[in-house]
Structures are given as C-alpha cells and as structure tokens.
Design a protein around this motif. Structure first.
Motif, PDB file in Angstrom:
ATOM      1  N   LEU A 268       0.825  -1.196   0.000  1.00 29.48           N
ATOM      2  CA  LEU A 268       0.000   0.000   0.000  1.00 29.48           C
ATOM      3  C   LEU A 268       0.866   1.255   0.000  1.00 29.48           C
ATOM      4  O   LEU A 268       0.622   2.199  -0.746  1.00 29.48           O
ATOM      5  CB  LEU A 268      -0.901  -0.022   1.240  1.00 29.48           C
ATOM      6  N   GLU A 269       1.890   1.275   0.803  1.00 26.66           N
ATOM      7  CA  GLU A 269       2.780   2.441   0.880  1.00 26.66           C
ATOM      8  C   GLU A 269       3.449   2.653  -0.467  1.00 26.66           C
ATOM      9  O   GLU A 269       3.549   3.781  -0.960  1.00 26.66           O
ATOM     10  CB  GLU A 269       3.848   2.222   1.948  1.00 26.66           C
ATOM     11  N   TYR A 270       3.902   1.569  -1.074  1.00 28.21           N
ATOM     12  CA  TYR A 270       4.591   1.655  -2.368  1.00 28.21           C
ATOM     13  C   TYR A 270       3.642   2.209  -3.429  1.00 28.21           C
ATOM     14  O   TYR A 270       3.998   3.104  -4.206  1.00 28.21           O
ATOM     15  CB  TYR A 270       5.122   0.265  -2.743  1.00 28.21           C
ATOM     16  N   LYS A 271       2.423   1.724  -3.444  1.00 30.07           N
ATOM     17  CA  LYS A 271       1.447   2.193  -4.438  1.00 30.07           C
ATOM     18  C   LYS A 271       1.117   3.670  -4.228  1.00 30.07           C
ATOM     19  O   LYS A 271       1.024   4.451  -5.170  1.00 30.07           O
ATOM     20  CB  LYS A 271       0.168   1.354  -4.371  1.00 30.07           C
ATOM     21  N   ASN A 272       0.951   4.049  -2.952  1.00 25.99           N
ATOM     22  CA  ASN A 272       0.671   5.454  -2.644  1.00 25.99           C
ATOM     23  C   ASN A 272       1.841   6.346  -3.047  1.00 25.99           C
ATOM     24  O   ASN A 272       1.636   7.458  -3.542  1.00 25.99           O
ATOM     25  CB  ASN A 272       0.386   5.622  -1.147  1.00 25.99           C
ATOM     26  N   ALA A 273       3.056   5.840  -2.853  1.00 21.00           N
ATOM     27  CA  ALA A 273       4.249   6.612  -3.213  1.00 21.00           C
ATOM     28  C   ALA A 273       4.282   6.856  -4.720  1.00 21.00           C
ATOM     29  O   ALA A 273       4.579   7.961  -5.178  1.00 21.00           O
ATOM     30  CB  ALA A 273       5.504   5.863  -2.774  1.00 21.00           C
ATOM     31  N   LYS A 274       3.938   5.830  -5.461  1.00 16.53           N
ATOM     32  CA  LYS A 274       3.948   5.942  -6.923  1.00 16.53           C
ATOM     33  C   LYS A 274       2.918   6.978  -7.389  1.00 16.53           C
ATOM     34  O   LYS A 274       3.207   7.839  -8.220  1.00 16.53           O
ATOM     35  CB  LYS A 274       3.607   4.561  -7.489  1.00 16.53           C
ATOM     36  N   ILE A 275       1.721   6.932  -6.808  1.00 15.04           N
ATOM     37  CA  ILE A 275       0.651   7.874  -7.186  1.00 15.04           C
ATOM     38  C   ILE A 275       1.073   9.304  -6.855  1.00 15.04           C
ATOM     39  O   ILE A 275       0.950  10.211  -7.671  1.00 15.04           O
ATOM     40  CB  ILE A 275      -0.663   7.540  -6.448  1.00 15.04           C
ATOM     41  N   LEU A 276       1.582   9.491  -5.643  1.00 15.07           N
ATOM     42  CA  LEU A 276       1.949  10.838  -5.195  1.00 15.07           C
ATOM     43  C   LEU A 276       3.095  11.397  -6.025  1.00 15.07           C
ATOM     44  O   LEU A 276       3.074  12.551  -6.453  1.00 15.07           O
ATOM     45  CB  LEU A 276       2.329  10.798  -3.712  1.00 15.07           C
ATOM     46  N   PHE A 277       4.086  10.569  -6.294  1.00 14.99           N
ATOM     47  CA  PHE A 277       5.248  11.020  -7.071  1.00 14.99           C
ATOM     48  C   PHE A 277       4.826  11.404  -8.485  1.00 14.99           C
ATOM     49  O   PHE A 277       5.258  12.423  -9.025  1.00 14.99           O
ATOM     50  CB  PHE A 277       6.316   9.924  -7.096  1.00 14.99           C
ATOM     51  N   GLU A 278       3.965  10.599  -9.092  1.00 13.50           N
ATOM     52  CA  GLU A 278       3.529  10.908 -10.455  1.00 13.50           C
ATOM     53  C   GLU A 278       2.629  12.146 -10.491  1.00 13.50           C
ATOM     54  O   GLU A 278       2.663  12.914 -11.443  1.00 13.50           O
ATOM     55  CB  GLU A 278       2.852   9.693 -11.074  1.00 13.50           C
ATOM     56  N   ALA A 279       1.869  12.341  -9.452  1.00 13.07           N
ATOM     57  CA  ALA A 279       1.033  13.537  -9.397  1.00 13.07           C
ATOM     58  C   ALA A 279       1.885  14.794  -9.218  1.00 13.07           C
ATOM     59  O   ALA A 279       1.578  15.846  -9.767  1.00 13.07           O
ATOM     60  CB  ALA A 279       0.033  13.419  -8.257  1.00 13.07           C
ATOM     61  N   TYR A 280       2.952  14.684  -8.467  1.00  9.49           N
ATOM     62  CA  TYR A 280       3.839  15.818  -8.211  1.00  9.49           C
ATOM     63  C   TYR A 280       5.182  15.612  -8.893  1.00  9.49           C
ATOM     64  O   TYR A 280       6.235  15.857  -8.304  1.00  9.49           O
ATOM     65  CB  TYR A 280       4.043  16.005  -6.703  1.00  9.49           C
ATOM     66  N   GLN A 281       5.158  15.208 -10.143  1.00 14.18           N
ATOM     67  CA  GLN A 281       6.402  14.884 -10.836  1.00 14.18           C
ATOM     68  C   GLN A 281       7.263  16.103 -11.116  1.00 14.18           C
ATOM     69  O   GLN A 281       8.455  15.969 -11.394  1.00 14.18           O
ATOM     70  CB  GLN A 281       6.097  14.149 -12.144  1.00 14.18           C
ATOM     71  N   ASN A 282       6.692  17.308 -11.055  1.00 17.34           N
ATOM     72  CA  ASN A 282       7.475  18.516 -11.308  1.00 17.34           C
ATOM     73  C   ASN A 282       8.012  19.145 -10.031  1.00 17.34           C
ATOM     74  O   ASN A 282       8.640  20.195 -10.069  1.00 17.34           O
ATOM     75  CB  ASN A 282       6.625  19.549 -12.051  1.00 17.34           C
ATOM     76  N   LEU A 283       7.799  18.523  -8.925  1.00 15.92           N
ATOM     77  CA  LEU A 283       8.280  19.073  -7.650  1.00 15.92           C
ATOM     78  C   LEU A 283       9.804  18.994  -7.611  1.00 15.92           C
ATOM     79  O   LEU A 283      10.380  17.962  -7.924  1.00 15.92           O
ATOM     80  CB  LEU A 283       7.683  18.241  -6.519  1.00 15.92           C
ATOM     81  N   THR A 284      10.440  20.089  -7.248  1.00 13.29           N
ATOM     82  CA  THR A 284      11.904  20.078  -7.136  1.00 13.29           C
ATOM     83  C   THR A 284      12.280  19.699  -5.706  1.00 13.29           C
ATOM     84  O   THR A 284      11.480  19.864  -4.789  1.00 13.29           O
ATOM     85  CB  THR A 284      12.480  21.467  -7.428  1.00 13.29           C
ATOM     86  N   PRO A 285      13.504  19.234  -5.483  1.00 18.59           N
ATOM     87  CA  PRO A 285      13.933  18.908  -4.116  1.00 18.59           C
ATOM     88  C   PRO A 285      13.820  20.112  -3.181  1.00 18.59           C
ATOM     89  O   PRO A 285      13.458  19.970  -2.016  1.00 18.59           O
ATOM     90  CB  PRO A 285      15.399  18.492  -4.294  1.00 18.59           C
ATOM     91  N   GLU A 286      14.082  21.287  -3.722  1.00 15.38           N
ATOM     92  CA  GLU A 286      13.997  22.490  -2.883  1.00 15.38           C
ATOM     93  C   GLU A 286      12.564  22.701  -2.406  1.00 15.38           C
ATOM     94  O   GLU A 286      12.317  22.958  -1.229  1.00 15.38           O
ATOM     95  CB  GLU A 286      14.537  23.658  -3.711  1.00 15.38           C
ATOM     96  N   ASP A 287      11.587  22.533  -3.296  1.00 12.67           N
ATOM     97  CA  ASP A 287      10.188  22.688  -2.893  1.00 12.67           C
ATOM     98  C   ASP A 287       9.732  21.523  -2.026  1.00 12.67           C
ATOM     99  O   ASP A 287       8.898  21.690  -1.142  1.00 12.67           O
ATOM    100  CB  ASP A 287       9.287  22.804  -4.128  1.00 12.67           C
ATOM    101  N   ALA A 288      10.298  20.354  -2.302  1.00 15.37           N
ATOM    102  CA  ALA A 288       9.913  19.173  -1.525  1.00 15.37           C
ATOM    103  C   ALA A 288      10.533  19.177  -0.140  1.00 15.37           C
ATOM    104  O   ALA A 288      10.256  18.289   0.664  1.00 15.37           O
ATOM    105  CB  ALA A 288      10.325  17.897  -2.261  1.00 15.37           C
ATOM    106  N   SER A 289      11.398  20.148   0.138  1.00 17.72           N
ATOM    107  CA  SER A 289      11.962  20.276   1.478  1.00 17.72           C
ATOM    108  C   SER A 289      11.228  21.356   2.266  1.00 17.72           C
ATOM    109  O   SER A 289      11.653  21.747   3.344  1.00 17.72           O
ATOM    110  CB  SER A 289      13.455  20.620   1.395  1.00 17.72           C
ATOM    111  N   ASP A 290      10.113  21.827   1.721  1.00 16.03           N
ATOM    112  CA  ASP A 290       9.360  22.917   2.349  1.00 16.03           C
ATOM    113  C   ASP A 290       8.279  22.347   3.274  1.00 16.03           C
ATOM    114  O   ASP A 290       7.300  21.754   2.816  1.00 16.03           O
ATOM    115  CB  ASP A 290       8.731  23.781   1.250  1.00 16.03           C
ATOM    116  N   GLU A 291       8.484  22.527   4.566  1.00 15.26           N
ATOM    117  CA  GLU A 291       7.545  21.980   5.549  1.00 15.26           C
ATOM    118  C   GLU A 291       6.147  22.539   5.346  1.00 15.26           C
ATOM    119  O   GLU A 291       5.138  21.852   5.568  1.00 15.26           O
ATOM    120  CB  GLU A 291       8.010  22.326   6.971  1.00 15.26           C
TER     121      GLU A 291
END
Lengths: 283, 256
Positions: free
Chosen positions: B73-96
């Motif tokens: 389940l975690e793996y599937k959720n990770a895949k969905i979230l990553f593909e939905a936010y595929q343009n997220l940069t590491p800098e933005d992904a470090s924003d709490e």
C-alpha cells in the motif's frame, strides 16, 4: 562526510597525516537564483600522487552534500582547478563540500613517502574510489526566499500565554518568548519607550539569550543547526569580536551581554535617570 | 496541463500550530472532520501543481497484522503521489509548509486513518502529531517520519526510468522499515549510485536474502558505512557498489 580514521587501510595525505607533502584546496562559491557555481583550486605537493594524476589513476574530487534535500554527488577532475555547476533547486540552506584525492582506477602496489618509517616496506592494493588525500571540509549557504516570519531577521518574537512564567520556545524561527498575559501590555510599553530599551533587553532578551547559549554550547546543539536564528547567531559568534572568546557555557553570561551591548549596565543607567527624573519632579 | 492552485500553510500559522502541540494543546483538532484555516493562514505556492487531484488508496483493510499488504500500500501510494507531483523540485519538496498543507487538507482523512491517533496516550499526542504531520526540524529523519513526505521522497530517490519497472527499487525500499532508517537517513544513502546499488543488490540476490533478510540488510548497511569511511562511494558507479557488496557474499551468508 567523516573519514573513519580507524577504517583507513593505509595512510592518506592530510594535514595531520603520515604521508609527506601537502594538499590544500581553496573553494569559492557563487550562489545565484538558478545555479550554484563552485570553483575549487587545489594545491598538491607530493610527487607520487602528482604522477598518478598525470597517469589518470588518481583525480581531484569534490563531494557535495546537502542533507535538507537528501543530495550527494561527487565530481572528479585531473585538473587542479575544478568548476562545478549545480542547479540551485537541488540544494537548500547549509551545503557541505569535502575535497579529496581519489583513486579512479584500481591501483596495485601503491606506496608513498611517509613521515614514519613503519610504512616503508609496505605497499597497498587500492580499489577505485579509495581516498588518498583529504584537504578538508567547508560549508556554504544556499538561501531561499522563503516567506519571512513576522519580525524580519530578529532573534526573538514575543507572544503572550496564560501561564505565570516566561517561556522560551527554541523550536520556533525566530525564537518565541512567551510572556504572561497580564505582563504583556506592560512589556510593550517598556519596549516602546526609548529610555527603557535596555530594561526591556535585561528583562526578556538577555535571559532568553542565556538559555539559547546554554543549549547551543551543550549537547543538544544539533537540534537547532537548521534554524535561521542559529545560523545568524553562529555568524555573530564567528565575527572578530567574539572569535577570541571561549565559546562555552561558562562564558555565556559575558557573550550574551556583549551581543546586547551590556544591557544590565545600561538598564541600571536608565533606571537611575528615571529615579532622578522622579525626584526632580517631586521637588 | 490544467494548473490547479497549490497552497501552503503560512510560516506564522505553522509556528502557532506547532507551538500549541508542543504545549500539549490542539490535539483534539485532529479528530475533527476538517482542520479549519483562516484566510490569512494559507498562501499560494510557487510550486508547480499536479495535473490531476491526487487520490491515494485509503488503507481500508490496513491492520497491523497485514504487514505484506501494508508494504504494498505504501509503495502504491508513493507511486501515485510522485507521479502527481512529478514537477516538484527537491527544494520545494523540502518545504515543511507544503507537506503540512497536504497532511492537514488534501490527505486529512488518509492521515487520520493511517496514524490511528486515538490509540496514542494524551501525554504523547502532541509529539506524535508533530512527527507524522510536520517536518520539524527539517532533516532526512523527519522527512522519513512524515507520512506523506516519505512517500514522495522515497519514490523520488529510487525511481529509475532506465529500468523495465521504474519503481522496482521503490518497492524494495518499502519492503523493510530498516531501509528508511539506514539508507534515507544516512549520509551514504544520499547518493543515488549507493542507494540504487544497495537496493539492486538485494533484489538481484533473492536466495542470499531469503532468510534473515532484516539482519542481513542491516549488516550490508553497516559495511557500506564502514567502507564509505575510507572510500568515496559517491564517486563510483551503481555497478561498482554492487560489485563491492558481491565480495561480501560469504560474510552476508553467515549473518545470524
């Protein structure tokens, strides 16, 4: 990155090491909105390693690491001047640079010139990637234009709460000083009055800074290294005025008073002026 | 690509939320149907937005006993979230502020079911919420413990388009909690070649890791950390990392 001294299978060229010669690096960083440019100039005085570089068996290496973006990449070159460009979006805040000499091929029967003769009859077989020299670690900041909190650049921000004591929240950025509700308005009046500014610092900012210093000079320093207030304080403590002082808990009262330009003395002066003023008024 | 406005929580509001939780207040809000924000609490973000609303599978059949189901389940959720936010940069992904927005709005229901806050003692609720809903302070450790950020970051760090199954390494990462603690949180794991090398090695050697997998993976990570102390593993290829581990096969076999 830390070199594990106990795991080193052979001596490496470093300031306190057993290999004769010198290896130093001067790193210059230019941070722009979209890219970070790192220029490193390496100086090497060790003929064995210089020959290996010419033979393209050993290279200069820069290891760039940023824990806030879970980033780490190494760059190698046979040229003693290296220039690297990294997209700024891959980095954030404190970024670390470590400078190495690294084997880029397996090397058989490696030996060098050593300060101690215990290595004289030894040679070593090296694997690709093994470290042969280390010139040190540096850090630089890749600041982002995040939305600024209420009090731009200040260490502290003030808030009220329903308790009886003054509390300090170091997990906040800036640090939160929470004052009992009934004192909050009085505190504001003191803070606004230019003649009582030092009194305000003595009552609130100085004790808060004492607590902050006791934390960052103690074992829990790691918890705060990411904070903007920590970095600002670190800059202040690295300046010429403070660098000479022993930076430990015993010196905290002195350091805190220096940061706020001796508020205790100044507040006594301020209070004296108020008393004189009141006496003259009553006459 | 339809641009949906992406919001983040303001720094001021974020600070107040965390202050309350540290003072053991506000945990009751996490049992409400929604988390209420004022107009000034949310800001429009500069981050590129997903091109469709993210709809991760809710853990409807999730129980502590179904360990295998939990990993999938975690793996599937990770895949969905990553593909939905595929343009997220590491800098933005470090924003709490971004992740706290998602945990308190988009994934509010998911978070409540996923974390089972009701079973946590009153004394520890504040800290528990700070661990799972926020990133405080920002570090690989807090990223690995935030229940939404972990999904995206795990996929981002392990995703490889060159593989037949680009998420093969992601699935392996979620198969054991130890990977998070030792790889994602560790210095060596920050480098892609090392991270991918270790995960690929485990996948390529199923017989070697068939028994006592957890102990053997921990052993592999200790060796990687040890070797990384004198060898710049970030300068070698993924294949060379695997070859290094291959030489340790005998030692790995004898791990108890």
């Amino acid at each position: 990155m830390k070199i594990d001294n106990f795991s080193l299978p052979h001596p490496i060229l470093r300031p306190d090491g057993n290999v004769k010669g010198n290896f130093s690096t001067h790193v210059k960083v230019n941070v722009k909105k979209n890219e970070v440019r790192i220029v490193a100039d390496m100086i090497l005085t060790n003929d064995v390693l210089k020959n290996f570089i010419e033979e393209k068996k050993v290279a200069f290496g820069l290891d760039i690491s940023c824990k806030y973006t879970i980033y780490r990449e190494s760059f190698t070159s046979f040229d003693k001047k290296m220039e690297i460009l990294i997209p700024a979006a891959k980095l954030r805040d404190t970024t670390e640079v470590n400078c190495f000499l690294v084997a880029v091929k397996d090397i058989q029967n490696y030996k060098n010139e050593y300060r101690e003769d215990i290595y004289d009859n030894r040679d070593f077989n090296l694997s690709k990637g093994e470290i042969l020299g280390y010139s040190g670690r540096d850090t630089f900041e890749v600041p982002k234009e995040w939305e600024m909190p209420e009090v731009g650049g200040a260490f502290f921000v003030l808030d009220k709460h329903s308790g009886k004591e003054v509390k300090y929240e170091l997990g906040s950025d800036p640090i939160l000083i929470k004052i009992p509700k009934k004192d909050f308005q009085v505190m504001h009046d003191i803070k606004k009055n230019e003649r009582m500014k030092a009194v305000f610092y003595t009552l609130y900012a100085y004790p808060a800074m004492l607590y902050v210093l006791s934390e960052i000079f103690g074992e829990r320093k790691d918890m705060y290294e990411h904070r903007k207030w920590y970095k600002r304080l670190h800059e202040i403590l690295s300046s010429s005025q403070f660098r000479q002082l022993s930076q430990n808990q015993e010196e905290s009262p002195k350091i805190a008073q220096m940061i706020f330009q001796y508020p205790l003395t100044n507040s006594i002066n301020d209070i004296e002026k108020v008393i004189i003023g009141l006496s003259e008024f009553s006459e | 690509m339809e641009q949906i406005k992406q919001y983040i929580i303001s720094s001021t509001r974020l600070r107040k939320m965390k202050d309350e939780l540290r003072n053991k207040k506000g945990s009751d809000l996490y049992f409400k149907k929604t988390y209420i924000f004022g107009d000034a609490d949310l800001l429009s973000s500069e981050t590129k937005t997903p091109n469709k609303p993210v709809a991760p599978a809710l853990p409807g059949t999730l129980t502590k006993l179904k360990l295998r189901g939990y990993a999938d389940l975690e793996y599937k959720n990770a895949k969905i979230l990553f593909e939905a936010y595929q343009n997220l940069t590491p800098e933005d992904a470090s924003d709490e502020r971004f992740w706290a927005y998602l945990t308190h709005t988009t994934f509010w229901d998911y978070m409540k079911k996923r974390t089972n806050l009701g079973s946590v003692s009153e004394e520890k609720k504040g800290d528990y919420i700070l661990t799972h809903w926020f990133l405080d302070p920002l570090s690989p450790k807090t990223i690995a413990r935030n229940d939404i950020a972990r999904l995206w970051w795990s996929a981002y760090l392990t995703h490889d388009e060159k593989l037949k199954d680009p998420y093969m390494l992601t699935r392996q990462l979620f198969s054991m909690q130890d990977y998070s603690r030792t790889l994602i949180e560790g210095v060596q794991g920050r480098n892609r070649n090392v991270l991918h090398g270790v995960l690929s090695f485990v996948i390529d050697n199923p017989e070697l890791f068939k028994q006592r997998k957890e102990a053997k993976v921990r052993f592999v990570m200790r060796k990687i950390n040890q070797i990384g102390g004198y060898r710049l593993l970030s300068s070698v290829s993924k294949k060379e990392v695997k070859n290094t581990l291959k030489k340790l096969e005998k030692e790995i076999t004898s791990v108890k």
